[in-house]
Scaffold this motif. Structure first.
Motif, mmCIF file in Angstrom:
data_model
loop_
_atom_site.group_PDB
_atom_site.id
_atom_site.type_symbol
_atom_site.label_atom_id
_atom_site.label_comp_id
_atom_site.label_asym_id
_atom_site.label_seq_id
_atom_site.Cartn_x
_atom_site.Cartn_y
_atom_site.Cartn_z
ATOM 1 N N GLY A 65 4.217 -2.155 6.551
ATOM 2 C CA GLY A 65 3.513 -3.399 6.841
ATOM 3 C C GLY A 65 2.199 -3.144 7.568
ATOM 4 O O GLY A 65 1.170 -3.762 7.264
ATOM 5 N N LEU A 66 2.234 -2.212 8.521
ATOM 6 C CA LEU A 66 1.019 -1.844 9.248
ATOM 7 C C LEU A 66 -0.011 -1.234 8.299
ATOM 8 O O LEU A 66 -1.216 -1.530 8.384
ATOM 9 N N THR A 67 0.457 -0.380 7.382
ATOM 10 C CA THR A 67 -0.450 0.260 6.415
ATOM 11 C C THR A 67 -1.122 -0.784 5.530
ATOM 12 O O THR A 67 -2.341 -0.725 5.289
ATOM 13 N N SER A 107 -2.142 -2.113 -11.751
ATOM 14 C CA SER A 107 -1.522 -2.107 -10.422
ATOM 15 C C SER A 107 -0.014 -1.905 -10.519
ATOM 16 O O SER A 107 0.588 -1.226 -9.676
ATOM 17 N N HIS A 108 0.624 -2.478 -11.541
ATOM 18 C CA HIS A 108 2.049 -2.238 -11.744
ATOM 19 C C HIS A 108 2.306 -0.758 -12.043
ATOM 20 O O HIS A 108 3.259 -0.168 -11.516
ATOM 21 N N LEU A 109 1.473 -0.181 -12.893
ATOM 22 C CA LEU A 109 1.670 1.221 -13.254
ATOM 23 C C LEU A 109 1.469 2.145 -12.057
ATOM 24 O O LEU A 109 2.221 3.117 -11.879
ATOM 25 N N THR A 110 0.473 1.842 -11.216
ATOM 26 C CA THR A 110 0.260 2.685 -10.031
ATOM 27 C C THR A 110 1.395 2.528 -9.035
ATOM 28 O O THR A 110 1.798 3.497 -8.380
ATOM 29 N N THR A 111 1.923 1.303 -8.927
ATOM 30 C CA THR A 111 3.057 1.087 -8.023
ATOM 31 C C THR A 111 4.285 1.839 -8.524
ATOM 32 O O THR A 111 5.012 2.466 -7.735
ATOM 33 N N ASN A 113 -8.316 3.886 -0.209
ATOM 34 C CA ASN A 113 -6.879 3.982 -0.433
ATOM 35 C C ASN A 113 -6.187 4.941 0.523
ATOM 36 O O ASN A 113 -5.041 4.709 0.933
ATOM 37 N N LEU A 114 -6.863 6.017 0.878
ATOM 38 C CA LEU A 114 -6.234 7.022 1.739
ATOM 39 C C LEU A 114 -6.445 6.762 3.224
ATOM 40 O O LEU A 114 -5.546 6.990 4.038
ATOM 41 N N LEU A 115 -7.634 6.276 3.595
ATOM 42 C CA LEU A 115 -7.916 6.080 5.020
ATOM 43 C C LEU A 115 -6.963 5.088 5.695
ATOM 44 O O LEU A 115 -6.537 5.330 6.827
ATOM 45 N N PRO A 116 -6.613 3.961 5.066
ATOM 46 C CA PRO A 116 -5.656 3.066 5.724
ATOM 47 C C PRO A 116 -4.306 3.725 5.984
ATOM 48 O O PRO A 116 -3.684 3.479 7.022
ATOM 49 N N ILE A 117 -3.866 4.570 5.044
ATOM 50 C CA ILE A 117 -2.586 5.268 5.232
ATOM 51 C C ILE A 117 -2.698 6.239 6.404
ATOM 52 O O ILE A 117 -1.826 6.289 7.286
ATOM 53 N N GLY A 118 -3.795 7.013 6.416
ATOM 54 C CA GLY A 118 -4.000 7.948 7.524
ATOM 55 C C GLY A 118 -4.110 7.234 8.852
ATOM 56 O O GLY A 118 -3.533 7.674 9.858
ATOM 57 N N ALA A 119 -4.849 6.111 8.877
ATOM 58 C CA ALA A 119 -5.007 5.351 10.119
ATOM 59 C C ALA A 119 -3.680 4.776 10.585
ATOM 60 O O ALA A 119 -3.402 4.720 11.790
ATOM 61 N N ALA A 120 -2.838 4.346 9.634
ATOM 62 C CA ALA A 120 -1.526 3.802 9.995
ATOM 63 C C ALA A 120 -0.657 4.870 10.651
ATOM 64 O O ALA A 120 0.028 4.614 11.647
ATOM 65 N N PHE A 121 -0.692 6.080 10.104
ATOM 66 C CA PHE A 121 0.079 7.173 10.713
ATOM 67 C C PHE A 121 -0.523 7.559 12.066
ATOM 68 O O PHE A 121 0.205 8.017 12.961
ATOM 69 N N GLY A 122 -1.841 7.373 12.217
ATOM 70 C CA GLY A 122 -2.455 7.579 13.528
ATOM 71 C C GLY A 122 -1.944 6.573 14.535
ATOM 72 O O GLY A 122 -1.628 6.923 15.685
ATOM 73 N N ALA A 172 3.173 3.379 -0.111
ATOM 74 C CA ALA A 172 1.997 2.611 0.306
ATOM 75 C C ALA A 172 0.826 2.825 -0.629
ATOM 76 O O ALA A 172 0.129 1.865 -0.989
ATOM 77 N N ILE A 173 0.601 4.064 -1.055
ATOM 78 C CA ILE A 173 -0.556 4.300 -1.920
ATOM 79 C C ILE A 173 -0.383 3.602 -3.258
ATOM 80 O O ILE A 173 -1.343 3.134 -3.873
ATOM 81 N N GLY A 174 0.879 3.488 -3.710
ATOM 82 C CA GLY A 174 1.126 2.767 -4.946
ATOM 83 C C GLY A 174 0.924 1.272 -4.807
ATOM 84 O O GLY A 174 0.586 0.582 -5.772
ATOM 85 N N ILE A 175 1.120 0.746 -3.592
ATOM 86 C CA ILE A 175 0.996 -0.696 -3.359
ATOM 87 C C ILE A 175 -0.429 -1.094 -3.038
ATOM 88 O O ILE A 175 -0.988 -2.015 -3.631
#
Length: 782
Positions: free
Chosen positions: A737-739, A326-330, A638-647, A667-670
């Motif tokens: 925060g929303l994401t 998780s650290h490496l992805t962040t 991982n991707l749907l929450p980001i897309g939904a947040a931008f929606g 966000a995707i890194g977190i």
């Protein structure tokens, strides 16, 4: 993570040298804090080799630099009264005492031209206060609105408003001190005049005021948000974990990471700015979210009756590998911000990446020693105690998994689709929140005059005194006429009006002679007489080059978004391409224009960075779980929450600024961290022979509490950032925060429902015996 490695981490012969090395590294890096500066100029948003910036600086070198302060005065009734004119005259004279001032332009010192036979007489409207009588005030009220170089710039149709423009030339030896010296002196001066003239209103804007606002916003966030962040995180973690000592261990890691990351940034020559000042807040939030998994596991082990050493060992065995990944992805997510076209956003990504790297080091080399040294109580924290009962939620998800997949996934996809409707856009004034005086006063001034939005056009005739050629002036006249017809243009400013005015004055002041002189020689002679008659401080270097080969025409615009600025620029460029004579060379620029360009390009570059981060993180997940199938399966949660947040953002705002574009990479890194922890425990359950349903329940019992706690702390941290006075940071905090909140909902509901359907068994994994399974489950539960 292997037991041998964990045992070495906890063995004193290893842990003490590792602790010492970590502290020395943090100390060496911390020395760099003394080298960490604060960027003070709006130009820090651009690379040194930026073409847009180069054009602007070239124009500033050829003409007077555009650094200015613009003051607007609102009279209770009319500026054309003895009281108001006395105020304007006194304020104009006082403003000459400002640091680094090169000129002050106002109604009272406007160089009014008149002709006596063959002589041109140029006088300021007002030299001495004794001139100001009711009759004189009425005369100015009749004359001033007819002056084309004055009307629209410093006075307008509403006689209760007047403007004063102060041009400053900063030495650049100590930019921050110089900018604040000018802006603070203006603020102090206006406060004094407000007290002396309570019926009048005073407002200030300009490039210097904008630079000052950047500095003050960064300092305010650094002084207020970071300490607030530390306090909130410590209090929340103490409540959640039910242990002040656990909270203390988090504080130690936060301070060491702060010194390590910001000190390293200082060594690397990175300067803090309004965007990158949020790095410590993001960094602290990510660190706490990671350490919570270990500390929560240790607390759970102690509550279950394990000895402290065994509890720490078990915690690292269960969560060490997910924390590493998780650290490496962040880090990958934040390093992806290096593709940004704007240096402050690259600095933000690099500082946070440095912080997360130090966090990784400290989590394995410092935190174990703290956890073995501090004596934790065995009482469950309030929130942790509630989350220990998540078995009921696990059963609910198992029962309604089909409905969750059927309704939540399509709904998220639909919402994500609306996120594509967001428009890339920026507004320079709206870089700041509504409670920042610069924004409110600039918006107020813009309703009467052009505040900071303008575009300067430099036209070169190609020869000395070429600006006086009739064909050159006719082209300037045509372009001025076209600009005046554009709805965005409030007024144009160039020597053209003065040249036509001089021609009229020296031809009996007859209206038909308000035109371009018949020959270049006449125009040059008229203008030479004008220059020789100008009062002190009223030179024309801001409009003409020394050899009179080129002039600058400024189109002053209403405040507008970056899209609108670029649309206007393109229309003007198309007109010039068609109508500019072949002998005329031109270029154009302004702070507002180059900000519009960087805003648009930075959105694209940050989205490209997010795509790179997405690829790297997917490959990392594939490597972690040794399965391309599992790596691909992680894309959805991982991707749907980001897309939904931008929606959601589309319905809240509908515009994506250059700061918000970086949310995707961050966000995707977190949010992938929680996916890693969940899948790691779920897959381990399958490896031990548990059914998918049993593995889901076991994962909820052992991991989901830490996922919820860490996610909530992340949301709290980013919502704190939403209170920043720098609007870009505030919006970034709110959207991130929303994401994370949506990602938590996905981790609680959608991710379990997906793995129950599509990951019921591990591909090409050998089964283990029932005896080993029973032993493994028993060991995990202890």
């Amino acid at each position: 993570m292997s037991k041998t490695f964990i045992d070495k981490l906890l063995d004193k012969s290893w842990s003490r040298p590792l602790l010492f090395i970590s502290l020395v590294l943090a100390a060496i890096a911390g020395v760099g804090l003394s080298k960490l500066g604060l960027a003070t100029d709006y130009k820090i948003f651009f690379d040194d080799d930026s073409r847009d910036l180069a054009v602007l600086e070239q124009m500033e070198a050829e003409y007077t630099a555009s650094d200015n302060v613009f003051i607007m005065v609102k009279a209770p009734e009319d500026i054309y009264t003895p009281t108001s004119l006395s105020l304007l005259h006194g304020l104009t004279e006082t403003l000459w005492t400002l640091p680094h001032v090169s000129r002050v332009n106002s109604l009272t010192n406007y160089p009014y031209s008149s002709a006596i036979e063959d002589d041109i007489v140029i006088d300021n409207f007002i030299y001495e206060p004794t001139q100001i009588t009711p009759e004189f005030a009425r005369w100015i009220a009749q004359i001033a609105p007819k002056e084309k170089n004055l009307f629209g710039s410093l006075i307008n149709d509403d006689p209760s408003y007047a403007g004063i423009n102060i041009t400053v030339q900063l030495p650049g030896l100590s930019p921050q001190e110089e900018i604040l010296a000018v802006s603070n002196t203006v603020d102090t001066l206006l406060e004094s005049w407000r007290a002396d003239y309570p019926d009048y209103r005073f407002y200030a804007t300009g490039v210097v005021a904008m630079n000052s606002a950047f500095i003050k916003a960064a300092k305010k966030d650094f002084i207020t948000l970071i300490p607030l962040m530390i306090v909130v995180i410590l209090v929340m973690s103490a409540i959640i974990l039910g242990s002040f000592k656990a909270s203390l261990s988090i504080l130690v890691l936060m301070l060491l990471t702060f010194a390590g990351a910001l000190g390293s940034a200082g060594w690397l020559g990175i300067q803090l700015s309004a965007p990158s000042i949020s790095a410590p807040i993001i960094m602290f939030t990510v660190i706490v979210a990671s350490t919570i998994h270990i500390i929560n596991a240790v607390k759970r082990g102690l509550i279950q009756g394990l000895a402290q050493h065994q509890a720490v060992t078990t915690a690292y065995q269960q969560h060490g590998r997910p924390i590493l990944v998780s650290h490496l992805t962040t880090i990958a997510g934040f390093l992806a911000m290096n593709v940004s076209d704007s240096p402050p956003f690259r600095d933000l990504g690099n500082i946070v990446a440095l912080g997360v790297a130090f966090s990784l080091l400290l989590c394995f080399f410092v935190l174990p020693t703290l956890l073995l040294t501090l004596r934790f109580n065995k009482h469950s924290g309030k929130v942790a105690g509630v989350m220990a009962r998540v078995t009921a939620l696990a059963k609910w998800v198992i029962l309604y998994q089909a409905r969750i997949r059927r309704w939540m996934v399509p709904a998220a996809i639909l919402f994500a689709a609306t996120g594509l409707l967001n428009q890339p856009n920026d507004d320079l004034v709206k870089y700041f929140s509504k409670d920042v005086p610069f924004r409110t006063e600039t918006e107020t001034i813009d309703r009467q005059f052009s505040a900071i939005y303008n575009i300067g056009y430099a036209f070169d005739s190609g020869k000395d005194n070429g600006v006086f050629e009739p064909r050159f002036l006719r082209f300037i006249e045509q372009f001025t006429a076209w600009l005046s017809q554009q709805p965005e243009v409030t007024v144009t400013d160039s020597p053209l009006f003065r040249i036509k005015d001089l021609n009229q004055l020296l031809n009996g002041d007859l209206p038909e002679y308000y035109a371009i002189p018949a020959t270049a020689e006449l125009a040059a002679q008229y203008f030479l007489l004008y220059e020789m008659s100008l009062p002190f401080g009223q030179d024309i270097t801001h409009q003409l080059t020394f050899n009179k080969s080129a002039l600058k025409l400024t189109a002053r615009l209403t405040n507008m978004s970056s899209v609108e600025v670029i649309n206007f620029e393109q229309r003007a460029a198309e007109w010039l391409d068609i109508h500019a004579p072949a002998f005329v060379h031109y270029q154009y620029s302004s702070p507002a224009l180059i900000f519009a360009h960087i805003g648009q390009s930075n959105v694209i570059s940050l989205l490209e960075g997010a795509f790179i981060a997405f690829i790297v993180i997917t490959l990392t997940m594939t490597s972690l779980f040794r399965s391309a199938y599992i790596g691909a399966l992680t894309l959805l949660p991982n991707l749907l929450p980001i897309g939904a947040a931008f929606g959601c953002w589309y319905w809240l705002n509908g515009q994506i600024s250059m700061g918000l574009a970086g949310v995707t990479a961050m966000a995707i890194g977190i949010i992938v961290d929680d996916t890693v922890h969940f899948l790691h425990q779920y897959i381990n359950g399958l490896k031990r022979g548990l059914t998918p349903e049993q593995s889901i329940t076991h994962t909820f019992e052992t991991t989901m509490s830490a996922i919820v706690i860490s996610s909530l702390l992340l949301v709290i941290g980013f919502l704190l950032l939403a209170s920043s006075s720098f609007e870009k940071n505030a919006q970034m905090g709110l959207l991130t925060g929303l994401t994370i909140l949506l990602a938590l909902i996905f981790d609680l509901l959608v991710l379990p429902a997906i793995v129950l359907k599509y990951l019921r068994q591990l591909p090409m994994k050998k089964r283990i015996s029932k005896t080993e399974t029973t032993r493994s489950i028993t060991h995990s539960n202890t």
